[in-house]
Design a protein around this motif. Structure first.
Motif: not given
Ligand code: FE2
Length: 253
Positions: A6-8, A17-19, A22-25, A64-66
């Motif tokens: 996975c290219h997370v 392209p952005t954090i 990535a959170l949406d993914l 930590p963002r997740l």
């Protein structure tokens, strides 16, 4: 489920392209039932800054963002390593790119015909250097598409495993790839199903695709949990479940 491809990680390859992307993914992955994602950005000359140290640094920044967003997905390190590039990397660097710190390296089966002829000798050379190889999406590669038996040789004689992309089974890459993917699954030439998620245009989903493709639940569990778990922990991968549907008789009565 465990997603081993996975290219997370944001902003370091053709993934999100952005954090925020990535959170949406990762949210899509969580909705699909994925609890662990191996972050596998391209390790390829096209992305010269990508190495094991960068993968780890980006995981330390993203996890930590997740957590803060309430997305219950654990990130572990990895990389989708280009075969010819792998040849010039030191074993220490390759080991640092192994999936989840275990013994297995995710090696990209080339999608271009130009890179195809060198792939099998390169994979054998890497295996001889002591790396256990999980071959990424052979069903999409010109190395194996016309010659699925080449995959069986690498699996049966060189101890490699293979990862089918979930979307290949559901038809995201067209009819030919879908048919080859199903044939490889029927013959148990592939052992792991992963999302190869990239973001909005290619979401990180496994269960949804396999269900759509008609894969039986016990087989999905083997592909997306049991074998991936063994790969991360270094345990012996469990044997493939037998097909439940009765095989067609060769000679009818
Ligand atoms: Fe990929």
């Amino acid at each position: 489920m465990i997603d081993l491809h996975c290219h997370v990680l944001p902003g370091i390859d053709d993934g999100p392209p952005t954090i925020e992307a990535a959170l949406d993914l990762a949210r899509d992955a969580q909705r699909d039932g994925i609890t662990t994602i191996a972050a596998t950005p391209h390790i390829h000359p096209e992305y010269p800054n990508n190495d094991a140290a960068l993968v780890w640094a980006r995981i330390v920044a993203l996890q930590p963002r997740l957590d803060a967003a309430g997305i219950a997905v654990k990130l572990v390190p990895g990389g989708e390593v280009d075969a010819l590039h792998a040849l010039v990397l030191a074993d220490e660097e390759l080991r640092a790119l192994h999936l989840g710190g275990g013994p297995w390296l995710l090696l990209e089966c080339p999608l271009s015909s130009i890179a195809a002829p060198a792939f099998i000798p390169t994979a054998k050379a890497l295996a001889a250097r002591g790396h256990k190889l999980l071959l990424a999406h052979p069903e999409r590669s010109p190395v194996f598409l016309p010659h699925p038996e080449r995959l069986d040789e690498l699996v049966n004689q060189h101890g490699m495993l293979a990862q089918v992309t979930a979307g290949s089974l559901s038809g995201q890459f067209g009819r030919t790839v879908r048919e080859v993917a199903h044939r490889m699954l029927e013959t148990r030439s592939v052992h792991v199903a992963a999302s190869d998620g990239h973001g909005a245009h290619r979401p990180a989903t496994i269960a949804r695709e396999l269900e759509q493709a008609g894969v039986e639940p016990h087989l999905t569990a083997w592909l997306a949990h049991d074998v991936p778990n063994a790969i991360l922990t270094g345990a012996q991968p469990p044997a493939a479940p037998e097909p439940r549907r009765p095989r067609r008789r060769l000679f009818g009565r």
